[in-house]
Design a protein around this motif. Structure first.
Motif, PDB file in Angstrom:
ATOM      1  N   UNK A 149       4.460   4.012  19.692  1.00  0.00           N
ATOM      2  CA  UNK A 149       3.358   5.236  19.147  1.00  0.00           C
ATOM      3  C   UNK A 149       3.742   5.273  17.636  1.00  0.00           C
ATOM      4  N   UNK A 150       4.077   3.904  17.669  1.00  0.00           N
ATOM      5  CA  UNK A 150       3.532   3.708  15.637  1.00  0.00           C
ATOM      6  C   UNK A 150       2.928   2.318  15.733  1.00  0.00           C
ATOM      7  N   UNK A 151       1.931   2.611  14.108  1.00  0.00           N
ATOM      8  CA  UNK A 151       1.434   1.124  14.022  1.00  0.00           C
ATOM      9  C   UNK A 151       2.917   0.462  12.682  1.00  0.00           C
ATOM     10  N   UNK A 152       2.943  -0.556  13.058  1.00  0.00           N
ATOM     11  CA  UNK A 152       3.976  -1.316  12.086  1.00  0.00           C
ATOM     12  C   UNK A 152       2.506  -2.558  12.038  1.00  0.00           C
ATOM     13  N   UNK A 153       2.806  -2.716  10.105  1.00  0.00           N
ATOM     14  CA  UNK A 153       2.070  -3.521   9.644  1.00  0.00           C
ATOM     15  C   UNK A 153       3.109  -4.672   9.070  1.00  0.00           C
ATOM     16  N   UNK A 154       3.137  -5.940   9.337  1.00  0.00           N
ATOM     17  CA  UNK A 154       4.147  -6.540   8.634  1.00  0.00           C
ATOM     18  C   UNK A 154       3.926  -7.959   7.642  1.00  0.00           C
ATOM     19  N   UNK A 155       3.614  -7.845   6.083  1.00  0.00           N
ATOM     20  CA  UNK A 155       3.501  -8.762   5.748  1.00  0.00           C
ATOM     21  C   UNK A 155       4.638  -9.998   5.029  1.00  0.00           C
ATOM     22  N   UNK A 156       4.578 -11.322   5.282  1.00  0.00           N
ATOM     23  CA  UNK A 156       5.988 -11.494   5.596  1.00  0.00           C
ATOM     24  C   UNK A 156       5.683 -13.343   4.547  1.00  0.00           C
ATOM     25  N   UNK A 157       6.419 -13.644   3.436  1.00  0.00           N
ATOM     26  CA  UNK A 157       6.596 -14.854   3.424  1.00  0.00           C
ATOM     27  C   UNK A 157       7.860 -15.561   2.936  1.00  0.00           C
ATOM     28  N   UNK A 158       7.544 -16.707   2.819  1.00  0.00           N
ATOM     29  CA  UNK A 158       8.638 -17.921   2.813  1.00  0.00           C
ATOM     30  C   UNK A 158       9.037 -18.517   1.388  1.00  0.00           C
ATOM     31  N   UNK A 159       8.741 -17.497  -0.127  1.00  0.00           N
ATOM     32  CA  UNK A 159       9.410 -17.791  -1.337  1.00  0.00           C
ATOM     33  C   UNK A 159       9.786 -17.194  -1.448  1.00  0.00           C
ATOM     34  N   UNK A 160       9.741 -17.278  -3.070  1.00  0.00           N
ATOM     35  CA  UNK A 160      11.578 -17.221  -3.990  1.00  0.00           C
ATOM     36  C   UNK A 160      12.863 -15.838  -3.082  1.00  0.00           C
ATOM     37  N   UNK A 161      11.461 -14.792  -2.474  1.00  0.00           N
ATOM     38  CA  UNK A 161      12.454 -14.177  -2.149  1.00  0.00           C
ATOM     39  C   UNK A 161      12.419 -12.032  -2.965  1.00  0.00           C
ATOM     40  N   UNK A 162      12.845 -10.921  -2.411  1.00  0.00           N
ATOM     41  CA  UNK A 162      12.576  -9.964  -3.156  1.00  0.00           C
ATOM     42  C   UNK A 162      13.297  -9.957  -4.585  1.00  0.00           C
TER      43      UNK A 162
END
Length: 297
Positions: free
Chosen positions: A219-232
């Motif tokens: 019952x939840x909308x999930x949006x994920x944006x991922x990358x393999x870069x330098x990290x948060x």
């Protein structure tokens, strides 16, 4: 800097050394001032238009004697002011930063040719166009015409392509028709969060891959944006304002936002969770157990 004979600003250049500037330097400064003048004029016009709209709206509310309506209107205007401020950060400020760096590089050359100034002029024109869209308070056209998933995919394609780097991109939409039932303001907020996450990944993380996934779970909308870069930790230390905007947008919907390392503590995963039925607990941040939850890609 003049517009229609009226001085609206001044470009000041100074040095501690006497006689350091030549007449050629003065002429180059005039060219730069002429390029910047329309943009500053548009900024001032936007501010005046916003102030006029607020005064006019409040006056209308007072005329009909709707005190409650006036309070709600003030709330809405404040939210709109915050939205415009975030839009200016996400779009215009980033463009102006790049433009300032380019002008700084040009100022180091002894000669600046018209050909070298062409990209500067084009960037200014694009910034003015973006600013006009913000002034008109228009939603992103692709979002309005084709929906949230297509708007995010369009921005992902354009951002990675214009970066000039070999970045692999992918969007997976597993939401069925769930996105069609979102309120327009919610769609815009989700788009802006995804837009900022994509921009940060492309501009600051030096990724090889940027992926976006939209899905519905429990019952939840999930949006994920991922990358393999330098990290948060490394990527986001210089862009706190952008993170604050993302969190504010999430809180206003309301949704929950987390920013964590991606696979094996490499790269970044930005995750937005929006309840489609029951509301989530207040706070705008994922609990610790979900904050550590990775993507199943």
């Amino acid at each position: 800097m003049k517009v229609q004979g009226t001085i609206i600003a001044a470009l000041s250049c100074s040095s501690q050394q006497a006689g350091v500037y030549t007449m050629e330097d003065v002429e180059r400064a005039r060219i730069i001032a002429d390029l910047l003048t329309p943009y500053f004029y548009a900024l001032r016009a936007a501010e005046q238009a916003q102030r006029s709209a607020i005064v006019e709206a409040v006056a209308r509310a007072l005329e009909v004697g709707l005190r409650l309506g006036a309070l709600k209107l003030t709330e809405a205007l404040e939210q709109e002011r915050q939205r415009i401020g975030m839009d200016l950060h996400d779009q215009t400020l980033a463009d102006l930063t790049r433009l300032a760096r380019r002008i700084d590089r040009l100022s180091r050359f002894t000669e600046v040719t018209p050909k070298a100034l062409e990209p500067v002029a084009r960037s200014l024109q694009q910034s003015m166009q973006d600013l006009r869209h913000i002034i008109e308070q228009a939603r992103p056209s692709v979002l309005q015409l084709f929906g949230l998933a297509q708007a995010i995919e369009d921005h992902l394609d354009r951002s990675t392509r214009e970066s000039g780097a070999a970045i692999r991109r992918e969007l997976r939409d597993e939401t069925g028709d769930a996105l069609e039932h979102l309120e327009p303001t919610v769609s815009v907020a989700l788009f802006r969060i995804a837009q900022e996450a994509i921009n940060n990944a492309v501009r600051h993380a030096a990724p090889g891959t940027v992926m976006v996934r939209l899905k519905v779970a429990d019952g939840r909308l999930v949006i994920e944006i991922s990358d393999d870069g330098s990290g948060p930790a490394r990527m986001y230390k210089r862009i706190d304002g952008g993170i604050d905007n993302m969190r504010t947008r999430a809180l206003l919907i309301p949704a929950r936002l987390s920013i964590t390392p991606w696979r094996d503590n490499h790269g970044t995963l930005v995750r937005v969770v929006l309840p489609l039925a029951p509301e989530l607990p207040a706070g705008g941040e994922l609990p610790r157990e979900e904050r550590n939850e990775g993507s199943d890609r």
